[in-house]
Design an enzyme around this catalytic site. Sequence first.
Site, mmCIF file in Angstrom:
data_model
loop_
_atom_site.group_PDB
_atom_site.id
_atom_site.type_symbol
_atom_site.label_atom_id
_atom_site.label_comp_id
_atom_site.label_asym_id
_atom_site.label_seq_id
_atom_site.Cartn_x
_atom_site.Cartn_y
_atom_site.Cartn_z
ATOM 1 N N THR A 71 -62.467 82.014 2.906
ATOM 2 C CA THR A 71 -62.886 80.922 3.692
ATOM 3 C C THR A 71 -64.177 80.588 3.867
ATOM 4 O O THR A 71 -64.626 79.476 4.037
ATOM 5 C CB THR A 71 -62.251 81.672 5.169
ATOM 6 N N ASN A 151 -50.870 77.726 -1.558
ATOM 7 C CA ASN A 151 -50.530 79.025 -1.135
ATOM 8 C C ASN A 151 -48.941 79.324 -0.624
ATOM 9 O O ASN A 151 -48.458 80.478 -0.927
ATOM 10 C CB ASN A 151 -51.433 79.582 -0.103
ATOM 11 N N GLN A 179 -55.690 80.762 -4.738
ATOM 12 C CA GLN A 179 -54.347 81.212 -5.241
ATOM 13 C C GLN A 179 -53.970 81.097 -6.776
ATOM 14 O O GLN A 179 -52.902 81.294 -7.206
ATOM 15 C CB GLN A 179 -53.196 80.463 -4.573
ATOM 16 N N SER A 199 -61.219 84.363 -4.018
ATOM 17 C CA SER A 199 -61.085 85.431 -3.155
ATOM 18 C C SER A 199 -60.701 86.807 -3.684
ATOM 19 O O SER A 199 -59.647 86.880 -4.616
ATOM 20 C CB SER A 199 -60.211 85.049 -1.889
ATOM 21 N N ALA A 200 -61.326 87.775 -3.847
ATOM 22 C CA ALA A 200 -61.015 88.995 -4.251
ATOM 23 C C ALA A 200 -59.501 89.601 -3.889
ATOM 24 O O ALA A 200 -58.757 90.100 -4.825
ATOM 25 C CB ALA A 200 -62.301 90.085 -4.219
ATOM 26 N N HIS A 201 -59.123 89.638 -2.748
ATOM 27 C CA HIS A 201 -57.949 90.173 -2.168
ATOM 28 C C HIS A 201 -56.751 89.549 -2.548
ATOM 29 O O HIS A 201 -55.444 90.019 -2.232
ATOM 30 C CB HIS A 201 -57.922 90.339 -0.744
ATOM 31 N N THR A 237 -77.519 91.012 3.668
ATOM 32 C CA THR A 237 -77.658 92.120 2.629
ATOM 33 C C THR A 237 -76.059 92.148 2.030
ATOM 34 O O THR A 237 -75.038 92.219 2.849
ATOM 35 C CB THR A 237 -77.942 93.518 3.505
ATOM 36 N N CYS A 325 -51.728 82.956 8.207
ATOM 37 C CA CYS A 325 -52.170 82.579 9.437
ATOM 38 C C CYS A 325 -51.161 82.087 10.409
ATOM 39 O O CYS A 325 -51.341 82.093 11.754
ATOM 40 C CB CYS A 325 -53.192 81.539 9.401
#
Length: 387
Positions: A71, A151, A179, A199-201, A237, A325
């Site tokens: 996002t 997706n 995706q 996106s890593a997940h 950070t 979502c």
Amino acid sequence: MRIYLDHNATTPLHATVVDRMSAVLREDFGNPSSVHHFGQRTKALIDDARSAVAALLGADPSEVVFTSGGTEADNFAIRGVAEATEAAGRRHVIATGIEHEAVINTLKALGRRGFRTTLLPVDQSGVVSPDALRAAITDDTSIVSVMHANNEVGTIQPIAALAAIAHAKGAVFHTDAVQSAGKIPVQVKALGVDLLSLSAHKMNGPKGTGALWMRRGLRLVPLMTGGRHERGRRAGTENVAGIVGCGVAATLSAEKMVAEGARLAALRDRLERDVVRLVPGTAVNGGESARVPNTTNISFERVEAESLLIALDLEGIAVSTGSACSSGTLEPSHVLKAMGFPAHRTQNSIRFSLGMGSTDADVDRVLEVLPRVVEKLRTLSRTPVRA
Ligand SMILES: Cc1ncc(COP(=O)(O)O)c(C=O)c1O
């Protein structure tokens, strides 16, 4: 036994990712901006992860900016370019009707600020045609954003052809590869894009971490003001453990992509073929198009998707009605709507998305349960099956 067929919503963490992240959380707490030993250790970990993500994309590590996920990467790309090129008179932004909310709602927000926005149409194949972009693009188009793989239905877009059209008009091209990255080859040079989100997940890495790849020389206005982290491109950070997890996930998915892609495609194809064969009144959405290997989206006539999702969950099978979502609400899928399907089909479709843990036994179990569950729901709804 619980079966998870919702890998496009999120994926379980790979055991190696957990091990590496745990070690970092335990041992490496230094601030990567610190000059001393503790800081240099975590800085080196981030550099390694940056190289791993760059390797997955065939890119240079200096072009990778870590973000809090897909996002943020999408927002950074689109807002960052729109703001940077606004002064040059470019106040038009283009995306497609099948983008993720991260892109569609970013266009809406820019629209409220006075930008002209266009959502390109797609047809029932779930693929954007280059002609649609040719017809929409103008000399004041700032950025064109088209997702690599969708997706909900998994369709793959003709990114290289679309990027060439954008470049001919002097516009920047972004692709949301959330995706596709880790599932199919995603090489920034072959795609010809300027910006790419991941996106890593979605690739067995942690949630809350991702990256924006930005072609060297491209100038974006950062989303946040703050310190000069990520070479002044993303203040704050760094989430060191998350970034390490993202890097490990990128390396692992690059290593297993070919074999895992073939394995999942075989499982997905069997699931799809046998669901259509065993359950009357079914159709695959976007099934004729090139798709990522793990996804199938099937509509079940006279069945409300939410009811089917709940009935399958009671049998221990987790699927989705579309993007994470919008599930939980009875909103029809905006993707199937944009593909031009009639109202009933936008509300009776289920997404099965396979991944690392999916097995032949999972598919067998779905094929055993699904015909019975669908039959029961149809009997309860007592309307004749549409011809
Ligand atoms: C195509 C696409 N883009 C963006 C996102 C958002 O990514 P994240 O969850 O990392 O913010 C998702 C997640 O569902 C997605 O599927």
